[in-house]
Design a protein around this motif. Structure first.
Motif, PDB file in Angstrom:
ATOM      1  N   GLU B 116       0.822  -1.206   0.000  1.00 52.66           N
ATOM      2  CA  GLU B 116       0.000   0.000   0.000  1.00 52.66           C
ATOM      3  C   GLU B 116       0.850   1.247   0.000  1.00 52.66           C
ATOM      4  N   GLU B 117       1.898   1.224   0.811  1.00 50.42           N
ATOM      5  CA  GLU B 117       2.761   2.401   0.853  1.00 50.42           C
ATOM      6  C   GLU B 117       3.414   2.641  -0.506  1.00 50.42           C
ATOM      7  N   LEU B 118       3.879   1.561  -1.120  1.00 52.90           N
ATOM      8  CA  LEU B 118       4.512   1.709  -2.430  1.00 52.90           C
ATOM      9  C   LEU B 118       3.534   2.297  -3.430  1.00 52.90           C
ATOM     10  N   ALA B 119       2.309   1.798  -3.373  1.00 48.60           N
ATOM     11  CA  ALA B 119       1.318   2.302  -4.321  1.00 48.60           C
ATOM     12  C   ALA B 119       1.042   3.773  -4.048  1.00 48.60           C
ATOM     13  N   PHE B 120       0.987   4.153  -2.772  1.00 45.38           N
ATOM     14  CA  PHE B 120       0.709   5.543  -2.452  1.00 45.38           C
ATOM     15  C   PHE B 120       1.793   6.455  -2.994  1.00 45.38           C
ATOM     16  N   PHE B 121       3.047   6.040  -2.821  1.00 44.22           N
ATOM     17  CA  PHE B 121       4.127   6.911  -3.241  1.00 44.22           C
ATOM     18  C   PHE B 121       4.510   6.700  -4.697  1.00 44.22           C
ATOM     19  N   GLY B 122       3.724   5.885  -5.378  1.00 46.06           N
ATOM     20  CA  GLY B 122       3.921   5.785  -6.817  1.00 46.06           C
ATOM     21  C   GLY B 122       5.160   5.025  -7.231  1.00 46.06           C
ATOM     22  N   ILE B 123       5.574   4.078  -6.430  1.00 48.92           N
ATOM     23  CA  ILE B 123       6.774   3.319  -6.769  1.00 48.92           C
ATOM     24  C   ILE B 123       6.335   1.913  -7.148  1.00 48.92           C
ATOM     25  N   ILE B 124       6.795   1.452  -8.304  1.00 51.09           N
ATOM     26  CA  ILE B 124       6.386   0.116  -8.720  1.00 51.09           C
ATOM     27  C   ILE B 124       7.266  -0.924  -8.027  1.00 51.09           C
ATOM     28  N   PRO B 125       6.660  -1.987  -7.522  1.00 45.08           N
ATOM     29  CA  PRO B 125       7.447  -2.962  -6.742  1.00 45.08           C
ATOM     30  C   PRO B 125       8.464  -3.723  -7.561  1.00 45.08           C
ATOM     31  N   GLU B 126       8.350  -3.666  -8.889  1.00 47.14           N
ATOM     32  CA  GLU B 126       9.259  -4.481  -9.696  1.00 47.14           C
ATOM     33  C   GLU B 126      10.699  -4.053  -9.552  1.00 47.14           C
ATOM     34  N   ILE B 127      10.944  -2.825  -9.031  1.00 47.51           N
ATOM     35  CA  ILE B 127      12.331  -2.383  -8.953  1.00 47.51           C
ATOM     36  C   ILE B 127      12.974  -2.779  -7.640  1.00 47.51           C
ATOM     37  N   ILE B 128      12.327  -3.633  -6.878  1.00 47.28           N
ATOM     38  CA  ILE B 128      12.952  -4.098  -5.644  1.00 47.28           C
ATOM     39  C   ILE B 128      14.257  -4.784  -6.000  1.00 47.28           C
TER      40      ILE B 128
END
Lengths: 225, 622
Positions: B116-128
């Motif tokens: 949820e936090e990632l989505a809020f801040f607009g960061i796509i999880p694929e770059i983990i």
């Protein structure tokens, strides 16, 4: 003959020792892990005041530069591998390792295999804040791979190939194999005044000063910091 | 990717001075850094925890909340800081992403909160980053499975039998016996009859006393033949009915018939029917007796009733390779020792080791430390080798068995992880490629933007208007693109993406074929023109002449004016430059396509696919 016997004896003792270890179960010895070098080398640059005197950067510019430098190289020095990795991130399509190597050689003025912050800043100071002569000298130094005071066609060919390598495979028009060589020929035609096959530093500076494009492009990156 | 080393961009640009004396064409002008003096500190207040960072750090990733103007929505005037009402612990990792370019996943955080936090801040999880990616994916999968299980349970409880057809109801009853009492009853009845049938098979063969007029004992099966026959008939009838009902209820009959359980069912009931069909023919009665062996397969029908059996079968299947290797090494050892024993015992008289295959039996019995004693070596040499055989038997058999037992779990988990890694590797490579393509396309757009701006400048200068504002590209990106542009100018080659490159190859192959037809194969001196950029050029502000709408089936070769002249914006064709390609097939020529204005990376992929279509002209509108 005695040599033969000595060798035989040595082999036999080796076999016997091996057999003994086999029976005792100590065949594999723990290899001492001294492979990895503890890179606890931590280099601190000179104070900012001194650097400010020696280079032509302001305090703020030095700060920005050092922050970026330290971010990628927490130990304070850049070795060639690191350098190549960082540089390759800007040219994802091609292979920038050769050009990065030449750059590294140009920045590493005391030839100790690593670029400290001082080397870095001195180099940048020449490129960005130096006079035209200084910059041309620096470029000449970059091209002159063996630092003998003149650029031969082979050296230029190496440099040219490394630049072309950075373009990668997918170019338009397709990269021909002799494109670097042709470019080197035209370069020498322009620069080599006395047609003796090498370009000396005077010829280089003189020819560059005559070329409008080069003069203009030398000033291109003045305000990157 | 380069944003992670954004701090080194000034160095990379300065190092470009090495190209300057070499270049023969003038360099493009650098982008104006209008917002020069704005490298200040930004205060981010996340639920009371204050974070501070440089403005330029945040602006490295302009497509996220913090890097774009979206953060202005959270600006708090009174305290002159940006306030976010979110979790500060997770925010720490998000801020580290801006600093280092790598996104890490903290193991102690809940996966859905993190998402949820990632989505809020607009960061796509694929770059983990790779260090945390596996863990992240595992947790995510577990979470998804849990959600799915929940959904299924809800669904199972919700769906009322009224809504199902009779067939679906039947199938559900068979698969989940505890859904209705009838299914449960049926489940227990079949289980009972399986047990009865197996026991009957076993008891059949017990000797049951003698008949009055015979001396030897006969088995119970022969004595109470009728009773056993009736029992068998009853069981087979139940099994047949069950099988037929399952067959009717199965959603996919073909798939059902291929499944293991149905094969076992068939094999379990076939002998009875075959026995019915075949009369008491002496010739086939031997074969008939063999068929009865298959009745024991009924015991496998228990696997529907027992989950443990199913798990055992599955683990055996997954460890098949290890078992196979064990068998192979055993076979090797058996053959070696049998050969040795045979030749060792050849000399002794009345030796039981009549042939090497006969010695196999001895070797197996000895190596598994059974030692029946029916075959023993008599010569001294034989005994020596026999003892070596039994000692090595302990090694060969006793050692791998615990290893295999532990291998079960290890291999099981390992194969799961290898599958995952293989799948992840594909996606990871795809990610890297996509990032590269994005970078290339971003660069193409930059060039178009630059040229468009120049042309607009010229046009507006002529018209005396103010400059049309363009969408602001971040200074880092535009500087990076300027750097790449300088490299292009130095080498007089251009970056293209893969599809265009291959399209060029195709073109030139056509040209080579049609070169004989058209007499003049004029290669213009401006062979290194920027035809590619012209192909990509946005014709957004200029309308295409109508002649462009015709399809071109052959390549026409034309003389070309000066490369970058603005007037040739509407040119149709591409320069014929001898390219080095070996594609032999003929394709129709590519006409210049106009790319629609794209701003997102999704649009990039669509434009690149558009290039692979030929004979299509699209006119874009602003």
């Amino acid at each position: 003959m005695s040599q033969c016997r000595k060798r035989c004896k040595r082999q036999l003792t080796k076999v016997a020792r091996y057999f003994y270890r086999f029976l005792m179960g100590t065949l594999t010895q723990d290899s001492v892990e001294d492979d990895f070098e503890l890179s606890t080398v931590c280099h601190r640059p000179e104070s900012m005041d001194k650097l400010q005197e020696q280079t032509k950067f302001t305090k703020k510019e030095l700060q920005v530069l050092y922050r970026g430098f330290k971010n990628e190289c927490p130990s304070g020095v850049v070795n060639e591998e690191n350098f190549k990795t960082i540089y390759s991130q800007f040219f994802p399509q091609g292979d920038s390792s050769m050009y990065a190597h030449f750059l590294f050689e140009a920045f590493d003025t005391n030839k100790n295999g690593s670029v400290s912050f001082e080397d870095f800043v001195f180099g940048l100071s020449i490129i960005l804040r130096g006079t035209i002569n200084d910059r041309l000298n620096w470029a000449f130094n970059l091209y002159d791979l063996n630092k003998d005071g003149c650029i031969t066609k082979e050296e230029m060919l190496d440099i040219m190939k490394s630049i072309y390598d950075m373009m990668g495979k997918y170019t338009y028009p397709t990269m021909q194999d002799d494109a670097p060589r042709e470019h080197v020929e035209s370069f020498f035609q322009k620069m080599d005044r006395n047609k003796d096959g090498v370009v000396t530093v005077e010829e280089f500076i003189e020819s560059c000063k005559k070329d409008e494009n080069i003069m203009q492009s030398m000033q291109l990156f003045d305000n990157v910091i | 990717m380069a944003a992670g080393v954004a701090a080194w961009l000034p160095f990379a640009r300065a190092a470009a001075i090495g190209w300057m004396p070499v270049a023969s064409t003038p360099m493009p002008t650098p982008p104006q850094d209008k917002r020069k003096a704005q490298d200040g500190l930004i205060i981010l207040n996340v639920s009371g925890t204050k974070f501070q960072t440089w403005r330029t750090t945040l602006e490295r990733y302009p497509d996220t909340l913090l890097g774009s103007t979206e953060r202005d929505f959270f600006f708090h005037e009174e305290t002159n800081e940006y306030f976010f009402d979110r979790d500060p612990d997770i925010f720490r990792h998000i801020l580290n992403f801006y600093r280092t370019g790598k996104l890490h996943y903290p193991r102690q955080e809940c996966i859905s909160a993190y998402d949820e936090e990632l989505a809020f801040f607009g960061i796509i999880p694929e770059i983990i980053g790779d260090c945390c990616y596996e863990e992240y994916k595992d947790r995510r999968r577990e979470n998804a499975e849990r959600l799915q299980d929940d959904e299924e349970m809800d669904m199972n409880n919700d769906v009322t039998p009224v809504n199902l057809t009779f067939r679906e109801y039947l199938w559900r009853a068979f698969e989940n016996p505890h859904t209705s009492t009838l299914a449960l009853v049926f489940y227990y009845v079949t289980g009972f009859f399986i047990a009865i049938s197996v026991m009957a098979n076993v008891v059949e063969t017990v000797p049951c006393g003698t008949l009055p007029n015979r001396s030897k004992e006969i088995s119970c099966g022969d004595r109470y033949a009728l009773a056993f026959f009736c029992l068998d008939t009853a069981c087979v009838m139940i099994f047949t009915v069950e099988y037929l009902l399952r067959l009717i209820a199965a959603p996919s009959r073909y798939k059902f018939m291929k499944s293991v359980m149905s094969v076992i069912d068939v094999v379990a009931i076939m002998p009875y029917y075959i026995g019915l069909v075949m009369t008491d023919n002496d010739q086939v009665s031997g074969a008939f007796v063999t068929l009865r062996v298959f009745r024991v397969f009924r015991i496998f029908k228990f696997s529907r009733h027992s989950a443990g059996l199913r798990i055992l079968g599955y683990t055996l299947k997954s460890c098949a390779s290890e078992l196979g290797f064990l068998l192979f090494s055993l076979t090797m050892a058996i053959i070696i020792f049998a050969t040795v024993m045979f030749y060792a015992e050849k000399g002794s008289s009345a030796s039981k080791f009549t042939s090497i295959p006969a010695a196999f039996w001895y070797t197996i019995v000895t190596m598994t430390t059974l030692g029946y004693g029916d075959m023993v070596p008599k010569t001294i040499v034989g005994k020596v080798f026999g003892s070596i055989c039994s000692l090595s038997g302990v090694l060969v058999i006793a050692l791998p068995v615990p290893v295999i037992v532990s291998n079960f779990s290890r291999i099981y988990h390992q194969s799961q992880r290898a599958e995952k890694r293989r799948a992840q590797r594909k996606t990871r490579l795809a990610r890297i490629r996509a990032a590269k393509i994005r970078g290339t396309n971003a660069y193409m757009r930059y060039k178009q933007n630059g040229l468009l701006i120049d042309s607009l400048e010229e046009a507006s200068k002529e018209a005396g208007q103010a400059l049309v504002g363009k969408a602001a590209t971040p200074p880092f990106e535009s500087q990076h693109h300027h750097l790449l542009h300088c490299l292009e100018k130095t080498t007089n080659h251009e970056f293209v993406d893969e599809q265009t490159f291959q399209a060029n190859c195709m073109e030139i192959s056509v040209m080579n074929k049609s070169g004989s037809r058209t007499s003049s194969l004029s290669s213009s001196p401006h062979g290194l023109s920027s035809c590619c950029s012209r192909r990509h050029r946005k014709k957004s502000s200029f309308s295409l002449p109508s002649t462009n709408n015709q399809e071109l089936s052959t390549i026409q070769i034309r003389e070309r004016p000066v490369a970058n002249s603005r007037s040739s914006l509407n040119a149709k064709l591409d320069e014929t430059v001898p390219l080095k390609c070996d594609e032999p097939y003929i394709t129709p020529s590519m006409v210049s396509l106009s790319a629609p204005v794209v701003t997102s990376s999704d649009g990039d992929s669509s434009t690149t696919t558009a290039y692979s279509q030929s004979n299509i002209v699209r006119v874009s509108a602003l």
